[in-house]
Design a protein around this motif. Structure first.
Motif, PDB file in Angstrom:
ATOM      1  N   LEU A  19      27.393  -7.642  39.523  1.00  0.00           N
ATOM      2  CA  LEU A  19      28.443  -7.034  39.017  1.00  0.00           C
ATOM      3  C   LEU A  19      28.643  -5.750  39.519  1.00  0.00           C
ATOM      4  O   LEU A  19      30.084  -6.091  40.159  1.00  0.00           O
ATOM      5  CB  LEU A  19      29.107  -7.233  37.720  1.00  0.00           C
ATOM      6  N   LEU A  20      27.896  -4.653  40.032  1.00  0.00           N
ATOM      7  CA  LEU A  20      28.421  -3.656  40.504  1.00  0.00           C
ATOM      8  C   LEU A  20      28.737  -3.952  42.531  1.00  0.00           C
ATOM      9  O   LEU A  20      29.464  -3.425  42.806  1.00  0.00           O
ATOM     10  CB  LEU A  20      27.320  -2.938  40.598  1.00  0.00           C
ATOM     11  N   ASP A  21      28.271  -4.522  42.403  1.00  0.00           N
ATOM     12  CA  ASP A  21      28.418  -5.517  44.122  1.00  0.00           C
ATOM     13  C   ASP A  21      29.440  -5.867  44.138  1.00  0.00           C
ATOM     14  O   ASP A  21      30.715  -5.921  44.828  1.00  0.00           O
ATOM     15  CB  ASP A  21      26.987  -6.049  45.235  1.00  0.00           C
ATOM     16  N   LYS A  22      30.028  -7.218  43.423  1.00  0.00           N
ATOM     17  CA  LYS A  22      31.542  -7.432  43.310  1.00  0.00           C
ATOM     18  C   LYS A  22      32.224  -6.715  43.161  1.00  0.00           C
ATOM     19  O   LYS A  22      32.925  -7.270  44.058  1.00  0.00           O
ATOM     20  CB  LYS A  22      31.021  -8.426  41.773  1.00  0.00           C
ATOM     21  N   VAL A  23      32.358  -6.012  42.676  1.00  0.00           N
ATOM     22  CA  VAL A  23      33.642  -5.189  42.352  1.00  0.00           C
ATOM     23  C   VAL A  23      33.588  -3.970  43.292  1.00  0.00           C
ATOM     24  O   VAL A  23      34.473  -3.164  43.825  1.00  0.00           O
ATOM     25  CB  VAL A  23      34.293  -4.609  41.123  1.00  0.00           C
ATOM     26  N   GLY A  24      32.682  -4.027  43.621  1.00  0.00           N
ATOM     27  CA  GLY A  24      32.585  -3.144  45.402  1.00  0.00           C
ATOM     28  C   GLY A  24      32.529  -0.988  44.454  1.00  0.00           C
ATOM     29  O   GLY A  24      32.484  -0.542  45.137  1.00  0.00           O
ATOM     30  N   ALA A  25      31.704  -1.185  43.695  1.00  0.00           N
ATOM     31  CA  ALA A  25      32.055  -0.181  42.483  1.00  0.00           C
ATOM     32  C   ALA A  25      31.439   0.915  43.362  1.00  0.00           C
ATOM     33  O   ALA A  25      30.283   1.244  44.069  1.00  0.00           O
ATOM     34  CB  ALA A  25      30.856  -0.445  41.354  1.00  0.00           C
ATOM     35  N   ARG A  26      31.907   2.367  43.755  1.00  0.00           N
ATOM     36  CA  ARG A  26      31.519   3.605  43.640  1.00  0.00           C
ATOM     37  C   ARG A  26      30.893   4.372  42.327  1.00  0.00           C
ATOM     38  O   ARG A  26      32.120   4.006  41.185  1.00  0.00           O
ATOM     39  CB  ARG A  26      32.308   4.625  44.052  1.00  0.00           C
ATOM     40  N   ALA A  27      30.296   5.158  42.554  1.00  0.00           N
ATOM     41  CA  ALA A  27      29.724   6.426  41.830  1.00  0.00           C
ATOM     42  C   ALA A  27      30.716   6.320  40.651  1.00  0.00           C
ATOM     43  O   ALA A  27      30.501   6.684  39.080  1.00  0.00           O
ATOM     44  CB  ALA A  27      28.054   6.754  42.191  1.00  0.00           C
ATOM     45  N   GLU A  28      31.435   7.407  40.925  1.00  0.00           N
ATOM     46  CA  GLU A  28      32.800   7.792  40.695  1.00  0.00           C
ATOM     47  C   GLU A  28      33.248   7.497  39.634  1.00  0.00           C
ATOM     48  O   GLU A  28      34.117   8.589  38.911  1.00  0.00           O
ATOM     49  CB  GLU A  28      33.139   9.012  41.997  1.00  0.00           C
ATOM     50  N   GLU A  29      33.267   6.139  39.848  1.00  0.00           N
ATOM     51  CA  GLU A  29      34.544   5.337  39.339  1.00  0.00           C
ATOM     52  C   GLU A  29      33.559   4.957  37.964  1.00  0.00           C
ATOM     53  O   GLU A  29      34.521   3.954  37.415  1.00  0.00           O
ATOM     54  CB  GLU A  29      35.048   4.098  40.540  1.00  0.00           C
ATOM     55  N   VAL A  30      32.669   4.687  38.306  1.00  0.00           N
ATOM     56  CA  VAL A  30      32.045   4.143  36.924  1.00  0.00           C
ATOM     57  C   VAL A  30      32.018   4.646  35.688  1.00  0.00           C
ATOM     58  O   VAL A  30      31.554   5.989  35.533  1.00  0.00           O
ATOM     59  CB  VAL A  30      30.591   3.442  36.980  1.00  0.00           C
TER      60      VAL A  30
END
Length: 109
Positions: A19-30
Motif C-alpha cells: 500500500l505504501l509503495d502503491k501510493v508513493g507515500a512520504r513519511a510526513e504524509e502518513v
C-alpha cells in the motif's frame, strides 16, 4: 499537502508495504491510526515498519488491539480473551522473530 491515513493493519506487513509503495507515500504524509497487531502473521514486522516510518516523520496512534497487547505483556489481560481476538498470532510473531517456536494457549497458562 495530502494526508495518507492507514488503520487496522493487524499484522499484515506485506500488504502495508504494498500500500505504501502503491501510493508513493512520504513519511510526513502518513498517519497510522493503530491496530498494528493481532490476527495476521507478522505483527512484529508491522511494528518495525511503523516505527521506521515514525522515525522519518510519520505519526502513529495506538489502537485497541495495540493496547490489549501492552496490557497482556504487563500481565493485566487474560490470554483467553486476548488470544481469541488475534493475540496468539501476535505472540507467535514475536517468538518467531526471536527464533523461538510458536506456542498455543496451554503453554501460555
Amino acid at each position: 499537502m495530502r494526508q495518507i491515513i492507514i488503520s487496522d493493519i493487524h499484522g499484515c506487513r506485506n500488504e502495508l508495504n504494498q500500500l505504501l509503495d502503491k501510493v508513493g507515500a512520504r513519511a510526513e504524509e502518513v498517519i497510522f491510526l493503530g491496530d498494528y497487531v493481532d490476527t495476521g502473521t507478522d505483527s512484529a514486522g508491522v511494528l518495525s515498519t511503523v516505527m521506521a516510518w515514525v522515525e522519518n516523520g510519520a505519526a502513529a496512534l495506538l489502537g485497541n488491539h495495540d493496547e490489549l497487547f501492552l496490557e497482556w505483556l504487563a500481565g493485566h489481560e487474560d490470554i483467553f480473551y486476548y488470544g481469541r481476538i488475534g493475540g496468539l498470532a501476535t505472540i507467535n510473531s514475536f517468538l518467531a522473530k526471536m527464533g523461538l517456536n510458536s506456542v498455543g494457549y496451554t503453554e501460555l497458562l
